[in-house]
Scaffold this motif. Sequence first.
Motif, mmCIF file in Angstrom:
data_model
loop_
_atom_site.group_PDB
_atom_site.id
_atom_site.type_symbol
_atom_site.label_atom_id
_atom_site.label_comp_id
_atom_site.label_asym_id
_atom_site.label_seq_id
_atom_site.Cartn_x
_atom_site.Cartn_y
_atom_site.Cartn_z
ATOM 1 N N GLU A 1 1.012 -1.084 -0.139
ATOM 2 C CA GLU A 1 -0.064 -0.119 -0.001
ATOM 3 C C GLU A 1 0.929 1.259 0.066
ATOM 4 O O GLU A 1 1.952 1.345 0.683
ATOM 5 N N GLN B 1 4.499 7.116 2.282
ATOM 6 C CA GLN B 1 4.570 6.058 3.008
ATOM 7 C C GLN B 1 4.280 4.600 2.514
ATOM 8 O O GLN B 1 3.174 4.832 1.508
ATOM 9 N N LYS C 1 3.781 0.567 2.818
ATOM 10 C CA LYS C 1 3.414 -0.564 3.771
ATOM 11 C C LYS C 1 3.162 -1.775 3.126
ATOM 12 O O LYS C 1 2.371 -2.002 2.125
ATOM 13 N N ASP D 1 6.716 -1.183 7.545
ATOM 14 C CA ASP D 1 6.562 0.234 6.962
ATOM 15 C C ASP D 1 7.891 0.962 6.691
ATOM 16 O O ASP D 1 8.574 1.078 7.431
ATOM 17 N N SER E 1 8.842 4.872 5.031
ATOM 18 C CA SER E 1 8.346 6.586 4.724
ATOM 19 C C SER E 1 9.558 7.203 4.013
ATOM 20 O O SER E 1 10.917 6.774 4.300
ATOM 21 N N SER F 1 9.508 -3.124 1.228
ATOM 22 C CA SER F 1 8.382 -3.387 1.974
ATOM 23 C C SER F 1 7.620 -4.712 1.555
ATOM 24 O O SER F 1 6.938 -5.380 2.223
#
Length: 84
Positions: A16, A25, A27, A32, A34, A79
Amino acid sequence: MSRVAKANIAIPAGVEVALSAGSIQVKGKGGDLSLAVHPLVNIGNNDGKLSFAPANDSRDADALAGTFRQAPRRLASDSACSRA
């Protein structure tokens, strides 16, 4: 525009991506991550693909658009991978 910045990034399944003012960001199952976005770079999320464009016609904005295209690509792939 930079040739690198012209290429969109496909977001892998299970990852995501959220864009907010000044940051992106990412995920996924691996965690996670950023990244702060430079004000000279515009990032868009269209149909599961990230697009990058310079915010103006300056040489710096053009160079940064290509640079920032590479960083989220790395975030998305990191990620998506689980970390042991």
